[in-house]
Scaffold this motif. Structure first.
Motif, short mmCIF file in Angstrom:
data_model
loop_
_atom_site.label_atom_id
_atom_site.label_comp_id
_atom_site.label_asym_id
_atom_site.label_seq_id
_atom_site.Cartn_x
_atom_site.Cartn_y
_atom_site.Cartn_z
N HIS A 1 -65.87 -18.64 -11.10
CA HIS A 1 -65.66 -17.20 -10.95
C HIS A 1 -66.79 -16.67 -10.09
O HIS A 1 -67.97 -16.88 -10.38
CB HIS A 1 -65.67 -16.52 -12.32
N CYS A 2 -66.45 -16.00 -8.99
CA CYS A 2 -67.46 -15.54 -8.04
C CYS A 2 -67.62 -14.03 -8.02
O CYS A 2 -68.35 -13.49 -7.19
CB CYS A 2 -67.13 -16.04 -6.64
N GLY B 1 -61.54 -4.66 -8.02
CA GLY B 1 -60.96 -4.83 -9.34
C GLY B 1 -60.26 -6.16 -9.57
O GLY B 1 -59.73 -6.40 -10.65
N LYS B 2 -60.27 -7.03 -8.57
CA LYS B 2 -59.59 -8.33 -8.69
C LYS B 2 -60.62 -9.45 -8.88
O LYS B 2 -61.60 -9.53 -8.14
CB LYS B 2 -58.77 -8.58 -7.43
N ASP B 3 -60.38 -10.31 -9.88
CA ASP B 3 -61.26 -11.46 -10.09
C ASP B 3 -61.10 -12.45 -8.94
O ASP B 3 -59.98 -12.75 -8.52
CB ASP B 3 -60.93 -12.17 -11.41
#
Length: 176
Positions: free
Chosen positions: A22-23, A28-30
């Motif tokens: 996960h960066c 609002g988007k992973d």
């Protein structure tokens, strides 16, 4: 004593795997990124002479303890970043990004025997976009040794002598 950017060559012939990390979030988007992970990349050998500089164990340990305590992520450029005059530049200098960066970094610091090692994470998508990174991906996939700069910053003082292996040096490194 003066501060100097020291570039160590890292030879890696270690285990290669992939990992999805996960960066962060953008709008609002992973965002997740696939990384090639080269485990046990060696950055320096304690009490050794490299490029005419002695790396005393005490200085290496001080740097290692800082990196391990903070788990600092250090940029891992494709080669030795330098300016137009041939002077080394820090791997974290933004001007080096376009020529040397494939969004790779070193992390997971530890000491193995007399060596400071880490894992090197290479952003697979960004590396695939860089023709200069083809050799890196090929060698890593083929589990071949990789010579690359790890760009650590240490204090140095001029001093002539011979290292434990008999190799001459003209500078002695100290941790910052």
């Amino acid at each position: 004593m003066k501060k100097k950017l020291i570039h160590c060559n890292s030879r890696s012939s270690a285990t290669v795997s992939t990992k999805r990390l996960h960066c962060g979030r953008v709008a609002g988007k992973d965002i997740y990124t696939d990384f090639m992970v080269i485990e046990n990349t060696c950055h320096m050998v304690f009490d050794s002479v490299m490029n005419g500089m002695l790396y005393p164990k005490e200085a290496c340990m001080e740097l290692a303890n800082y990196l391990m305590a903070t788990n600092k992520r250090v940029p891992a450029p494709l080669s030795h970043p330098s300016d137009a005059d041939g002077n080394f530049l820090s791997a974290s200098d933004p001007i080096t990004f376009s020529a040397h960066n494939v969004f790779a970094f070193d992390s997971d610091w530890r000491i193995v025997g007399d060596k400071l090692v880490s894992n090197t994470y290479i952003d697979m998508k960004r590396a695939a976009e860089s023709p200069e990174a083809e050799w890196l991906i090929g060698r890593a996939n083929g589990k071949e040794p990789i010579d690359r700069s790890t760009g650590v910053e240490l204090m140095v003082r001029e001093e002539d002598g011979f290292g434990p292996d008999g190799e001459p040096y003209s500078l002695v490194c100290h941790a910052i």
